[in-house]
Design an enzyme around this catalytic site. Structure first.
Site, PDB file in Angstrom:
ATOM      1  N   LYS A   1       3.174   1.878   0.688  1.00  0.00           N
ATOM      2  CA  LYS A   1       3.756   0.774  -0.071  1.00  0.00           C
ATOM      3  C   LYS A   1       3.466  -0.552   0.620  1.00  0.00           C
ATOM      4  O   LYS A   1       3.465  -0.635   1.851  1.00  0.00           O
ATOM      5  CB  LYS A   1       5.275   1.003  -0.186  1.00  0.00           C
ATOM      6  CG  LYS A   1       6.053   0.002  -1.015  1.00  0.00           C
ATOM      7  CD  LYS A   1       7.497   0.469  -1.100  1.00  0.00           C
ATOM      8  CE  LYS A   1       8.404  -0.534  -1.770  1.00  0.00           C
ATOM      9  NZ  LYS A   1       9.801  -0.037  -1.802  1.00  0.00           N
TER      10      LYS A   1
ATOM     11  N   ASP B   1      11.969   6.429   1.344  1.00  0.00           N
ATOM     12  CA  ASP B   1      11.083   5.285   1.546  1.00  0.00           C
ATOM     13  C   ASP B   1      11.392   4.725   2.932  1.00  0.00           C
ATOM     14  O   ASP B   1      12.419   4.076   3.137  1.00  0.00           O
ATOM     15  CB  ASP B   1      11.334   4.237   0.461  1.00  0.00           C
ATOM     16  CG  ASP B   1      10.409   3.022   0.573  1.00  0.00           C
ATOM     17  OD1 ASP B   1       9.832   2.817   1.655  1.00  0.00           O
ATOM     18  OD2 ASP B   1      10.287   2.277  -0.421  1.00  0.00           O
TER      19      ASP B   1
ATOM     20  N   LYS C   1       2.458   2.238  -3.813  1.00  0.00           N
ATOM     21  CA  LYS C   1       3.535   1.469  -4.432  1.00  0.00           C
ATOM     22  C   LYS C   1       3.288  -0.003  -4.147  1.00  0.00           C
ATOM     23  O   LYS C   1       3.145  -0.409  -2.997  1.00  0.00           O
ATOM     24  CB  LYS C   1       4.899   1.892  -3.882  1.00  0.00           C
ATOM     25  CG  LYS C   1       5.298   3.314  -4.265  1.00  0.00           C
ATOM     26  CD  LYS C   1       6.772   3.591  -3.989  1.00  0.00           C
ATOM     27  CE  LYS C   1       7.165   5.011  -4.356  1.00  0.00           C
ATOM     28  NZ  LYS C   1       8.620   5.247  -4.237  1.00  0.00           N
TER      29      LYS C   1
END
Length: 262
Positions: free
Chosen positions: A171, A107, A203
């Site tokens: 995200k 991430d 996300k």
């Protein structure tokens, strides 16, 4: 006969548990805290999707989950976190180290400040470098920090850049910004995903603490792509404090300060 809203909510809350990325991303995190989070990841109603940690804790998290016989819970390593530096080699190096330690997913925080200055290329190059460093078997999330990007067109441009450069998920937020996930930003990101036929996941993270919070974002994903799209391969909820609220909502935990000892 009308729909049973309570039953629908219960089903969605159960599904939400399997979409959770539990996070331990504080400077003061200890090995014991990481172990405790991994233990929480296997709930009485099933396992969460993943745990997200700094690269230095990846090996511990993976080892702990394997000892708990939960190999399907993924370990996500947060790199370039939380400030979204524009240092491409640093982000790529962190990514390589995390993969070597056993991370299933990376991430990376997008260099949102360069995007705000009109420089889109740096973000694309950084994501592409992390994509290469992570290898073909490690999924890559790009965190856009949409609360700082603010402008809808800039959020759309950053979403497209991340997807074009190899993101598997985009995200909303690190959860460290003043403004975290908003429905407006989520809608823009979902639109960018629709442009590639729903082949990239989303996300939702930042400020999502209750089932009612989560329901807003899950409903948006379902409305855009249908309920069958809302699986852990396409949708995640980055929210550790949400887990207790879901378990309380489902009657597994009692509300109160001692309610999280299942």
């Amino acid at each position: 006969m009308g729909r049973d809203v309570h039953a629908d909510d219960e089903q969605l809350a159960r599904r939400a548990i399997g979409l959770l990325d539990l996070m331990a991303l504080n400077a003061q995190d200890t090995e014991q805290r990481i172990i405790g989070m991994c233990q929480r990841a296997l709930t009485p109603l099933g396992a969460v999707a993943a745990v997200c940690v700094y690269p230095r804790f990846v090996l511990l998290a993976r080892t702990t989950l394997d000892r708990l016989r939960t190999p399907d819970i993924r370990v996500v390593a947060a790199v370039n976190f939380p400030y979204g530096s524009a240092n491409i080699e640093s982000a790529a190096s962190e990514t390589r180290a995390a993969v070597m330690a056993g991370a299933d997913e990376i991430d990376v925080v997008y260099p949102f400040r360069t995007q705000l200055c009109g420089d889109q290329q740096t973000g694309m190059d950084l994501v592409a470098a992390c994509r290469e460093a992570s290898g073909p078997n490690t999924r890559l999330t790009v965190t856009l920090e949409t609360g700082d990007l603010r402008d809808p067109q800039i959020i759309l441009d950053a979403s497209r850049s991340a997807i074009l450069s190899g993101a598997d998920f985009i995200k909303t937020s690190t959860g460290k910004a003043v403004v975290s996930a908003t429905p407006q930003a989520a809608r823009i990101m979902l639109e960018s995903i629709a442009e590639v036929g729903g082949q990239v996941g989303v996300k939702f993270a930042g400020g999502i603490r209750t089932f009612e919070d989560a329901k807003v974002f899950l409903s948006m994903a379902q409305a855009r792509f249908g309920p069958h799209w809302v699986t852990a391969d396409r949708v995640r909820l980055g929210a550790s404090s949400l887990l207790d609220d879901l378990l309380i909502h489902l009657g597994v935990l009692a509300p109160g300060p001692y309610g999280n000892s299942y």
